[in-house]
Design an enzyme around this catalytic site. Structure first.
Site, PDB file in Angstrom:
ATOM      1  NE  ARG A 136       4.373   1.443   6.661  1.00 35.52           N
ATOM      2  CZ  ARG A 136       4.620   1.319   7.958  1.00 35.52           C
ATOM      3  NH1 ARG A 136       3.622   1.129   8.803  1.00 35.52           N
ATOM      4  NH2 ARG A 136       5.853   1.377   8.426  1.00 35.52           N
ATOM      5  CB  CYS A 161       8.569 -10.990   3.275  1.00 34.56           C
ATOM      6  SG  CYS A 161       7.543 -10.181   4.534  1.00 34.56           S
ATOM      7  CG  ASN A 214      -0.917  -5.753  -0.379  1.00 34.58           C
ATOM      8  OD1 ASN A 214      -2.051  -5.454  -0.713  1.00 34.58           O
ATOM      9  ND2 ASN A 214       0.104  -5.721  -1.213  1.00 34.58           N
ATOM     10  CB  ALA A 226       6.503  -1.991   6.327  1.00 37.06           C
TER      11      ALA A 226
END
Length: 311
Positions: free
Chosen positions: A168, A131, A170, A163
Site C-alpha cells: 500500500r 508483482c 508503494n 496487500a
C-alpha cells in the site's frame, strides 16, 4: 552440496513466504537470517520456531548478527524508500553481497527471469519490478519477439486482503516502476500500468489483463509465442495461466487508435487475460501477486547461486 546463505530483510507477507520457500525448496540457497523491525511480527516468531536467526533491529541488527559474515545474498522485502538506504549500508560493510530487491526501488536493473535473467547473473543488485510486472511483462516480451510493440498497458487486480502495508505504501512506485519495465524489458515503446485492490470477499485470486498494440503480425505466431512464454513462467510459478484464449483486433489505418505520447497508430491489438494462483506456502492461494514475486526472486537467486558455485 554446498549452499549459499541468505538473509531476508522484511518479515511481512513476502519475506515470510520467501523464507518458507527457501527452507522447503532451496537447492543452492539456505536461510541465514530473517530481519524485521517489529519484534511481535508473525514472521519473526515463525522464523525463531524454525531455527532461523532473527533480529527486529533492521539491517543494523543484521550486521550485528554473528553469522552476517557468511551471508552471500540479501533479499530486500521492505519498501522502496527503505531499500534505497539498505543497499549502500549493507554494501559498505560487505561489498560483494548480492541484493535481490523485491521493492519498486529499482536501484539495479529490472529482472524478469524468463526474459532477461541470464543477462543479469553477475549484477550486484537486481530489481524484481513488481508483482504486476512479473505477471505481465513476459506477455509483452512474447509479442515483442514477433512484432514491434508500440504500446502495452497492463491492469493488475489483486485481493485487497493480500496487500500489506508495504504494498500500500508503494502504489505510486508500483505504477512507475512497472511502466518503465514494460518498456525496458517488455520491449514496448510506451508502457502503462494500473493496479486495482479488489475488496471482494471471499478474496479473488490475482487477475491480470495485458493490452498490446503492435505492428501487424501473424496472429498464430503471436499466440504460439504467448503460450510458450506462459509455459516458461509456469516453470517457477505453477499457478500462472492464460485464463482464456488470446483475443486479436486488427486496427486499420482508416481507424487508428490515439495513444497519448505516441499519436495515432494502427496495427494489431492483442488482449491477454491471466490469472495467478499462489502456491499457499505461507500465504493463501488467492495471494498469487505475492507468490509470483517470491517465486521470481527465488528463481533469480537460485540461478545466480548456481553460477557462483560453478565458477
Amino acid at each position: 552440496m554446498k549452499k549459499l546463505k541468505v538473509a531476508i530483510v522484511g518479515s511481512g507477507n513476502i519475506g515470510t513466504d520467501l523464507m518458507i520457500k527457501i527452507l522447503r525448496h532451496g537447492q543452492h540457497l539456505e536461510m541465514g537470517a530473517l530481519v524485521g523491525i517489529d519484534p511481535d511480527s508473525d514472521g519473526l516468531a515463525r522464523a525463531a520456531r524454525l531455527g532461523v536467526a532473527t533480529t527486529a533491529e533492521g539491517v543494523e541488527g543484521l550486521a550485528r548478527l554473528p553469522g552476517f559474515g557468511e551471508i552471500d545474498f540479501v533479499f530486500d522485502a521492505t519498501s522502496a524508500a527503505a531499500h534505497v538506504k539498505n543497499d549502500p549500508f549493507l554494501r559498505g560493510l560487505r561489498p560483494g553481497l548480492r541484493l535481490i530487491d523485491l521493492t519498486p526501488a529499482a536501484v539495479g536493473p529490472y529482472c524478469v527471469p524468463v526474459v532477461n535473467l541470464e543477462q543479469n547473473l553477475r549484477e550486484p543488485n537486481v530489481n524484481m519490478v513488481t508483482c504486476g510486472g512479473q505477471a505481465t511483462i513476459p506477455m509483452v516480451a512474447a509479442v515483442s519477439r514477433v512484432a514491434r510493440v508500440h504500446y502495452a498497458e497492463i491492469v493488475a487486480s489483486i485481493a485487497s486482503r493480500s496487500a500489506g502495508p508495504g504494498t500500500r505504501a508503494n502504489i505510486d512506485e508500483f505504477t512507475e516502476t512497472t511502466s518503465k519495465a514494460i518498456e525496458a524489458i517488455g520491449g514496448a515503446r510506451k508502457g502503462k500500468a494500473i493496479i486495482v485492490l479488489n475488496p471482494a470477499e471471499p478474496p479473488l485470486i490475482m487477475r491480470d489483463t495485458v493490452y498490446v498494440l503492435s505492428a501487424p503480425a501473424d496472429q498464430a505466431r503471436v499466440e504460439a509465442s504467448l503460450a510458450e512464454m506462459a509455459q516458461a513462467v509456469q516453470g517457477y510459478v505453477p499457478g500462472y495461466r492464460l485464463k482464456q484464449r488470446v483475443q486479436f483486433d486488427e486496427i486499420p489505418d482508416a481507424a487508428p487508435l490515439n495513444i497519448p505520447g505516441l499519436g495515432r497508430l494502427s496495427g494489431l491489438k492483442t488482449s491477454v487475460f491471466l490469472e495467478v494462483e499462489g502456491a499457499a506456502h505461507y500465504l493463501p492461494a488467492y495471494a498469487g501477486n505475492l507468490d509470483i514475486m517470491t517465486s521470481a526472486a527465488l528463481a533469480t537467486a537460485e540461478r545466480m547461486a548456481q553460477s557462483m558455485l560453478n565458477a
